[in-house]
Scaffold this motif. Structure first.
Motif: not given
Length: 701
Positions: A50-61, A82-89
């Motif tokens: 549903i939310d389309g998220r990767d594991d944002d705590s483990k990757s910048i991509v 589209v640019s995504v800034i993850t929690a890890k970045e």
């Protein structure tokens, strides 16, 4: 009258467009449904993310996003930038604000107001940007409150005119914050931080399952800071807490409820420095007794997802928020040029409150028929808000900048503006993706927003008014997958921004083509795009009569290049470059035609790299990070009379792992303390943020 005729013709064209598109969309869907019925049992698709998220705590991509269409979609298949800034970045770079989170993103400019700290200041492709949280509107950052980035798993930047996706917005792009939600596993982190400007901070983010069968999970996140800002008589204190529960009664259903509280006790900014001076950033020429910036917001969010099987799913988000903000300060209003060292100052204050309820529901249907994959999304949104705003302004005592003596706050500051605004928005939208032979993806989006706006002027009731508007926006895109790793796309998108009562809405449109490359050998995403973006009906104010009117057009032609890559286990990088050819095409005869819009650089770029040295024996991993940001010259006004030069700022980080999953992190922004005037030209100079060092001890599990 000519403008009204053009508007009428445009509305007629849009009605025809809706009718034709409805036939194109629903006719194949009906045919596919009949074929599916004739072929026997319904098609059961894989469980939908549903939310389309990767594991944002483990990757910048990041590889997926929901910002491109409100459907979880591979970024490679999305006909938009589209640019995504993850929690890890954000953690690697030590981002403490939205501006810091966005400052390494192609097409995004930040910090152009320097030490003015009232709001989140950023532009996308030369225009102000609307913000959203979990796909639901927050509004313009200018005039709002500063968001806490620790509340979010990721920050998604959707570039271009895309009102069809989220609703009313400006044409440059949108920023969507994705809230941290409970996970179906045990996890956590806690940290303590100390650093520049007497910063003392603690934070935590942890969660687990409350039941053995993983049906009920929780998450608690908090941040508490006691600090000053970089100038005298300042403070930067914060209390933030967010708690969430997720219930999964079946594998097909989930319900999440999140509550968060944000309280800030800070200051609005430095108040500026005398034009042409070179004082230390710490020097303060405002009034210590009238220098405050407060924020208090409570929010409840509800997210519901259900997969019916056979390709049908339903998702709904709702949010209620109650926010109050205020600020007051004295600033340098003019710098004398006759040799005197006495600067004139003014007081400026504001109090605002906003109560908002918004709910969005979406029904999605996916079906495969031979070589065609169809995804259809139909949604409705209801948004009700009530806000009040009071502005105070008056003269303050002058100050000698060579021997500053503070005179105290105002006894009674005049109220110059007091308004109350109510807005009800109803919207219906449809989005259709058709994939042919797993190669060609056609994307169509249509949305209509009905805006009912009421503005009450408490000081001048005769200036009150109402507006009842209906705005249709469209979006079309084609994506072709050259290989499983590379795609090209072309798109057309429209935007519309809510107006002041009595004025036409500001409208935008964008044409864009681009290419994306996502290698399978290592996590990475490389993108390039060129575009032409136009904004019409720009609201301008007559300097003599103070009457607003919608006369104007600004055009931006640009290029965005961006790369995010984890090339090896030891090396990762983020790189971005943007070229913006911006021009004021029309400005109601005010003489600015042909000039560049204010705060828009022609060139900007950035590069951040992390290098890890693997641990050996008792020594843990060591990670070095180094980044550089270039902002080209830009003008402070549309008249192009005053500007800043191009500047380079360097950031750095260091991380050392000790024990097990414990780290010592050091983050430095503006490593060499580069100093320049980020904003000025009206009577005072505002410097860019100076060097700031933060040292953290972090424990994860």
């Amino acid at each position: 009258m000519g403008n009204n005729i053009r508007q009428a013709h445009r509305r007629q064209w849009r009605v025809v467009l809706v009718s034709c598109t409805a036939l194109v969309v629903f006719a194949p869907a009906k045919s596919l449904a009949q074929q599916a019925e004739n072929t026997g049992p319904g098609i059961v698709l894989d469980t939908i993310t549903i939310d389309g998220r990767d594991d944002d705590s483990k990757s910048i991509v990041a590889t997926k996003t929901s910002s491109g269409s409100k459907m979880a979609t591979d970024i490679l298949d999305t006909p938009a930038s589209v640019s995504v800034i993850t929690a890890k970045e954000m953690q690697q770079r030590g981002a403490q604000s939205v501006e810091q989170a966005l400052q390494y993103t192609a097409g995004v400019s930040t910090d152009f107001y320097g030490s003015d700290d009232r709001f989140d200041f950023f532009k996308i492709r030369g225009f102000d940007a609307y913000t959203y949280r979990d796909g639901l509107p927050l509004g313009r950052p200018f005039g709002g409150l500063r968001e806490e980035v620790y509340a979010y798993d990721r920050v998604e930047v959707l570039k271009g005119a895309n009102s069809t996706i989220f609703g009313v917005s400006d044409p440059g792009g949108s920023v969507n914050y994705v809230t941290k939600k409970p996970k179906s596993e045990k996890f956590g982190e806690a940290y303590v931080t100390g650093g520049s400007y007497n910063r003392k901070e603690v934070g935590f983010d942890f969660g687990d399952n409350l039941t053995k069968d993983n049906t009920l999970s929780y998450r608690l996140t908090g941040k508490f800071r006691d600090a000053d800002a970089e100038y005298d008589y300042s403070r930067d204190d914060e209390k933030f807490f967010i708690g969430g529960l997720t219930w999964r009664p079946t594998d097909m259903t989930s319900l999440t409820v999140v509550f968060d509280h944000l309280h800030r006790n800070g200051v609005p900014g430095s108040g500026g420095h005398p034009v042409g001076s070179d004082f230390s950033r710490s020097r303060f020429f405002g009034e210590p007794d009238y220098n405050y910036r407060g924020t208090d917001r409570n929010t409840v969010s509800v997210m519901f997802d259900h997969d019916f099987g056979n390709g049908f799913s339903f998702n709904s988000n709702a949010r209620y928020s109650d926010a109050k903000t205020d600020f007051g300060y004295a600033y340098i209003a003019s710098t004398p040029n006759d040799g005197s060292t006495i600067a004139r100052r003014d007081f400026f204050g504001n109090e605002s409150s906003n109560e908002n309820f918004v709910i969005d529901g979406r029904l999605q249907y996916e079906v495969n028929f031979k070589d065609i994959e169809s995804r259809t999304l139909v949604g409705v949104e209801y948004n009700k808000s009530s806000s009040s705003n009071g502005t105070y302004y008056g003269p303050a005592g002058s100050i000698d900048w060579n021997n500053p003596v503070y005179s105290g706050g105002p006894a009674n500051l005049p109220l110059i503006s007091s308004t109350r605004t109510r807005q009800n928005t109803k919207a219906v939208y449809i989005q259709q993706d058709l994939t042919f032979a797993e190669k060609l993806i056609a994307t169509v989006g249509l949305r209509n927003d009905w805006l009912d706006i009421e503005e009450r002027n408490r000081l001048n009731p005769e200036a009150s008014g109402e507006a009842d508007l209906s705005e249709l926006t469209s979006r079309f895109g084609l994506t072709y997958k050259l290989t499983d790793e590379m795609s090209i796309y072309a798109s057309y998108a429209e935007s519309v921004a809510p107006p002041t009562v009595g004025l036409d809405p500001e409208e935008g449109e964008q044409y864009e083509v681009g290419v994306k490359y996502q290698p399978t050998a290592f996590p990475a995403l490389f993108t390039a795009s060129v575009y032409e973006l136009t904004k019409n009906n720009i609201t301008v104010t007559d300097p003599v009569t103070s009457v607003q009117s919608t006369i104007g057009e600004v055009r931006v032609r640009g290029l965005d290049l961006e790369a995010k890559a984890e090339i090896t286990d030891s090396l990762s990088l983020t790189a971005a470059y943007s070229y913006l050819d911006s021009e004021i095409v029309e400005n109601g005869g005010r003489g600015d035609e042909g000039n560049r819009p204010s705060f828009v650089s022609k060139h900007q770029g950035s590069l951040w790299a992390n290098y890890k040295i693997e641990g050996s024996g008792r020594r843990g991993d060591v990670i070095f990070g180094l980044g550089s940001r270039y902002t080209g010259s830009y003008y402070f006004d549309n008249g192009n009379t005053t500007k800043t030069k191009g500047n380079v700022v360097v950031d750095a980080s260091f991380s050392y792992e000790f024990l097990d999953k414990s780290t010592l992190d050091v983050n430095v922004s503006n490593l060499f303390d580069k100093k320049y005037v980020a904003y000025g030209g009206f009577g005072a100079d505002f410097y860019n943020p100076g060097r700031e060092i933060a040292v953290s001890l972090r424990r994860t599990w």
